[in-house]
Design an enzyme around this catalytic site. Sequence first.
Site, PDB file in Angstrom:
ATOM      1  N   ALA A  36       0.845  -1.194   0.000  1.00 51.17           N
ATOM      2  CA  ALA A  36       0.000   0.000   0.000  1.00 51.17           C
ATOM      3  C   ALA A  36       0.874   1.235   0.000  1.00 51.17           C
ATOM      4  CB  ALA A  36      -0.911   0.002   1.221  1.00 51.17           C
ATOM      5  N   ASP A  37       0.288   2.344  -0.434  1.00 50.89           N
ATOM      6  CA  ASP A  37       0.980   3.620  -0.358  1.00 50.89           C
ATOM      7  C   ASP A  37      -0.064   4.719  -0.294  1.00 50.89           C
ATOM      8  OD1 ASP A  37       3.871   4.589  -0.482  1.00 50.89           O
ATOM      9  OD2 ASP A  37       2.809   6.035  -1.720  1.00 50.89           O
ATOM     10  N   THR A  38       0.329   5.833   0.260  1.00 53.71           N
ATOM     11  CA  THR A  38      -0.543   6.993   0.397  1.00 53.71           C
ATOM     12  C   THR A  38       0.251   8.232   0.019  1.00 53.71           C
ATOM     13  OG1 THR A  38      -1.634   5.959   2.289  1.00 53.71           O
ATOM     14  CG2 THR A  38      -1.967   8.315   2.016  1.00 53.71           C
TER      15      THR A  38
END
Length: 98
Positions: free
Chosen positions: A65-67
């Site tokens: 995941a990444d934000t």
Amino acid sequence: MLILASQSPRRAEILKQAGFDFVIRPAAVDETPLAGETPQAHVERLARAKALAVQAGAEDIVLGADTVVVIDGRILGKPRMPPTPPACCNCCPGVSMK
């Protein structure tokens, strides 16, 4: 086994609160946006790269995941410690920062 390919304390906390058993294996991935890359394409590419970068067995499930924070279509960089208020405040005049 569920593998979290992230060192984000927030993601780990969400998985814990949801009742998942998991291990953390942070992935070393260059997070520099590519020229012309949209924010959505950027986070999708990084999430995929992180998931593929960690060691996993055939039965394992890997969560990558990444934000990013985006203002006016521009990806802001990862926060630094300690924060640098002038740098982040100059990018978004009229926006209240907390």
